[in-house]
Scaffold this active site. Structure first.
Site, PDB file in Angstrom:
ATOM      1  N   ASN A  34     -24.225  48.419  -8.010  1.00 21.11           N
ATOM      2  CA  ASN A  34     -23.520  47.585  -9.290  1.00 21.11           C
ATOM      3  C   ASN A  34     -22.296  47.084  -9.076  1.00 21.11           C
ATOM      4  O   ASN A  34     -21.440  46.666  -9.761  1.00 21.11           O
ATOM      5  CB  ASN A  34     -23.304  48.696 -10.301  1.00 21.11           C
ATOM      6  CG  ASN A  34     -24.648  49.110 -10.882  1.00 21.11           C
ATOM      7  OD1 ASN A  34     -25.616  48.415 -11.262  1.00 21.11           O
ATOM      8  ND2 ASN A  34     -24.596  50.647 -11.110  1.00 21.11           N
ATOM      9  N   HIS A 121     -27.864  53.972 -22.560  1.00 20.81           N
ATOM     10  CA  HIS A 121     -27.710  54.950 -21.646  1.00 20.81           C
ATOM     11  C   HIS A 121     -27.949  56.255 -21.588  1.00 20.81           C
ATOM     12  O   HIS A 121     -27.598  56.698 -22.978  1.00 20.81           O
ATOM     13  CB  HIS A 121     -26.050  54.687 -20.965  1.00 20.81           C
ATOM     14  CG  HIS A 121     -26.067  53.520 -20.263  1.00 20.81           C
ATOM     15  ND1 HIS A 121     -24.991  52.729 -20.393  1.00 20.81           N
ATOM     16  CD2 HIS A 121     -26.375  53.185 -18.899  1.00 20.81           C
ATOM     17  CE1 HIS A 121     -24.793  51.657 -19.483  1.00 20.81           C
ATOM     18  NE2 HIS A 121     -25.789  51.984 -18.573  1.00 20.81           N
ATOM     19  N   GLU A 167     -25.870  48.575 -26.007  1.00 26.97           N
ATOM     20  CA  GLU A 167     -25.362  47.949 -24.522  1.00 26.97           C
ATOM     21  C   GLU A 167     -25.270  46.515 -24.797  1.00 26.97           C
ATOM     22  O   GLU A 167     -26.261  45.800 -25.372  1.00 26.97           O
ATOM     23  CB  GLU A 167     -26.226  48.342 -23.327  1.00 26.97           C
ATOM     24  CG  GLU A 167     -26.228  49.815 -22.933  1.00 26.97           C
ATOM     25  CD  GLU A 167     -27.077  50.190 -22.071  1.00 26.97           C
ATOM     26  OE1 GLU A 167     -27.263  49.325 -21.169  1.00 26.97           O
ATOM     27  OE2 GLU A 167     -27.809  51.261 -21.900  1.00 26.97           O
ATOM     28  N   SER A 171     -29.010  47.910 -18.581  1.00 26.42           N
ATOM     29  CA  SER A 171     -29.003  48.299 -17.286  1.00 26.42           C
ATOM     30  C   SER A 171     -30.180  48.265 -16.316  1.00 26.42           C
ATOM     31  O   SER A 171     -30.231  47.853 -15.150  1.00 26.42           O
ATOM     32  CB  SER A 171     -28.356  49.681 -16.963  1.00 26.42           C
ATOM     33  OG  SER A 171     -29.000  50.683 -17.884  1.00 26.42           O
ATOM     34  N   ASP A 196     -21.608  48.999 -25.356  1.00 30.20           N
ATOM     35  CA  ASP A 196     -21.233  49.657 -24.047  1.00 30.20           C
ATOM     36  C   ASP A 196     -21.305  48.378 -23.233  1.00 30.20           C
ATOM     37  O   ASP A 196     -22.305  47.681 -22.838  1.00 30.20           O
ATOM     38  CB  ASP A 196     -22.361  50.639 -23.749  1.00 30.20           C
ATOM     39  CG  ASP A 196     -22.107  51.407 -22.538  1.00 30.20           C
ATOM     40  OD1 ASP A 196     -21.295  50.761 -21.408  1.00 30.20           O
ATOM     41  OD2 ASP A 196     -22.572  52.411 -22.101  1.00 30.20           O
ATOM     42  N   HIS A 199     -22.349  46.926 -17.707  1.00 31.32           N
ATOM     43  CA  HIS A 199     -22.915  45.825 -16.705  1.00 31.32           C
ATOM     44  C   HIS A 199     -22.379  44.540 -17.139  1.00 31.32           C
ATOM     45  O   HIS A 199     -22.964  43.514 -16.498  1.00 31.32           O
ATOM     46  CB  HIS A 199     -24.323  46.072 -16.728  1.00 31.32           C
ATOM     47  CG  HIS A 199     -24.751  47.185 -16.083  1.00 31.32           C
ATOM     48  ND1 HIS A 199     -25.086  47.611 -14.860  1.00 31.32           N
ATOM     49  CD2 HIS A 199     -25.159  48.547 -16.699  1.00 31.32           C
ATOM     50  CE1 HIS A 199     -25.299  48.824 -14.583  1.00 31.32           C
ATOM     51  NE2 HIS A 199     -25.490  49.413 -15.878  1.00 31.32           N
ATOM     52  N   LYS A 229     -18.586  49.653 -11.924  1.00 29.52           N
ATOM     53  CA  LYS A 229     -19.753  48.759 -11.719  1.00 29.52           C
ATOM     54  C   LYS A 229     -18.855  47.489 -11.096  1.00 29.52           C
ATOM     55  O   LYS A 229     -18.410  47.389  -9.878  1.00 29.52           O
ATOM     56  CB  LYS A 229     -20.264  48.685 -12.850  1.00 29.52           C
ATOM     57  CG  LYS A 229     -21.272  49.748 -13.144  1.00 29.52           C
ATOM     58  CD  LYS A 229     -22.107  49.641 -14.360  1.00 29.52           C
ATOM     59  CE  LYS A 229     -22.763  50.939 -14.382  1.00 29.52           C
ATOM     60  NZ  LYS A 229     -22.039  52.218 -14.738  1.00 29.52           N
TER      61      LYS A 229
END
Length: 385
Positions: A34, A121, A167, A171, A196, A199, A229
């Protein structure tokens, strides 16, 4: 009876299901990390840490933030992050996992309802298990389903506060949440929206502030930015209304009872924020590489991949996915197989991650090796069709 025998049995069962995992050393061209902006080996971050050591910043904090572990570097980072993300306050945690666990075990109260995207997650799931609020998943990116869940809850007498948990960039699938619609929905129901950005931070948004940039700083939005990340270091920053951050300081067990992150980690994370502000060419280059990889995969493999740096190739079953991954690793490309329970049954995949640790030549080599490996696996080709 040997008390260890049952654990050996569990491990054998995982092997039989092609779910057994083991640690392996880094090798091959990086298509799995990542470290999207290639900051993990940044000279600027290294130099910032060296300067901090030279001026006496300690390597350890010595205690929790509420005892003697609160260092000036922690506070400086939080102030800088709050300005950068344009929010009232930022709070530092040791990891994204600790932050998600703290948020969802602490802020939603008994009588509240958490509605969460089914793909959030694992740390969010663990936080909800530790918390007092009821929780309910909705199908991935289905805003109508989230709305229906909250409306039904209200009609059945729910009087607390709803929480919507998503998110911004997923991910394992690499696709984006409909944040605009979710923000409107949160306003309508008087809900908090927890985003979140693990990423997306550093990769998207103005100055790399992420996909939640437009919504961050609103009184109903909390955002999680992880440092491990694209920012290339460790730790995590929670941003949001000052009163909620103060509540976390007073009530969040993963914050109160954990040794504070190293002050040097705060220095490193602060330098990462400076880099993404001052070096936009990293984001531009990453976007170009991801676009190049998407086109190559489409042309050679015939697989569609999302508009991000995360390019999943869904094969289906764990066995064939592992075999293709093994062939790619043998060819010198670090691509890993992602299997249940990390993803749903029948959704095992190769998760190809595009970072600045690679280039177009390496991408060409990977796609060529992938095409060859998949043609050697008739079950893989039929799964993609």
């Amino acid at each position: 009876m040997d008390p260890l025998k049952r654990y050996s049995g569990f491990l054998e069962e995982l092997k039989n299901q092609a779910r057994h995992r083991s640690l392996r050393a880094q090798s091959g061209v990086d298509f799995t990390s990542n470290d999207y902006l290639a900051l993990a080996h940044s000279g600027r971050i290294r130099d910032a840490i060296i300067r901090a050591l030279e001026r006496g910043v300690p390597s350890g904090s010595g205690g929790s933030r509420l005892l003697r572990g609160n260092h000036a570097e922690h506070e400086h980072l939080e102030q800088d992050a709050a300005r950068f993300f344009r929010t009232e306050r930022a709070l530092l945690f040791s990891s994204g996992y600790a932050a998600n666990t703290a948020l969802l075990s602490t802020l939603p109260q008994r009588g509240d309802l958490i509605v969460y995207d089914e793909y959030v997650h694992a740390s969010a799931h663990d936080g909800m298990k530790l918390g007092r609020a009821d929780s309910l998943s909705f199908p991935h990116n289905d805003v109508t389903a989230a709305e229906c869940a909250m409306r039904t809850w209200r009609q059945r007498g729910g009087t607390g506060t709803p929480w919507i948990v998503v998110e911004s960039l997923y991910s394992m699938d690499g696709d984006r949440a409909p944040l605009e619609d979710l923000s409107v929905l949160a306003r309508h129901f008087g809900a908090f929206l927890l985003i979140d950005e693990a990423h997306a931070t550093g990769v998207f948004g103005v100055d790399g502030r992420g996909l939640a940039d437009k919504f961050e700083g609103s009184d109903h939005v909390l955002v999680l930015h992880t440092g491990g990340k694209a920012l290339g270091v460790s730790g995590a920053l929670v941003t949001g209304p000052a009163v909620l951050c103060e509540f976390l300081v007073n009530r969040a067990r993963p914050f109160i009872f954990a040794t504070a992150p190293s002050p040097l980690s705060a220095v490193a994370l602060g330098e990462s924020l400076s880099i993404i502000r001052e070096e936009p060419e990293r984001r531009i280059r990453l976007a170009a590489l991801a676009s190049y990889a998407r086109e190559a995969i489409q042309q050679r493999i015939g697989a569609w991949t999302p508009q991000s740096q995360i390019l999943p190739i869904i094969i289906g079953q764990s066995g064939p996915t592992l075999r293709v991954a093994d062939k790619l690793q043998a060819a010198g490309f670090d691509v890993r197989a992602i299997r249940p329970p990390t993803v749903s049954e029948g959704k095992a995949r190769l998760r190809i991650s595009i970072t600045l640790n690679t280039d177009e030549t390496a991408i060409d080599g990977l796609v060529c090796a992938l095409e060859y490996a998949m043609h050697r696996q008739s079950d893989v080709l039929s799964a993609l069709r």
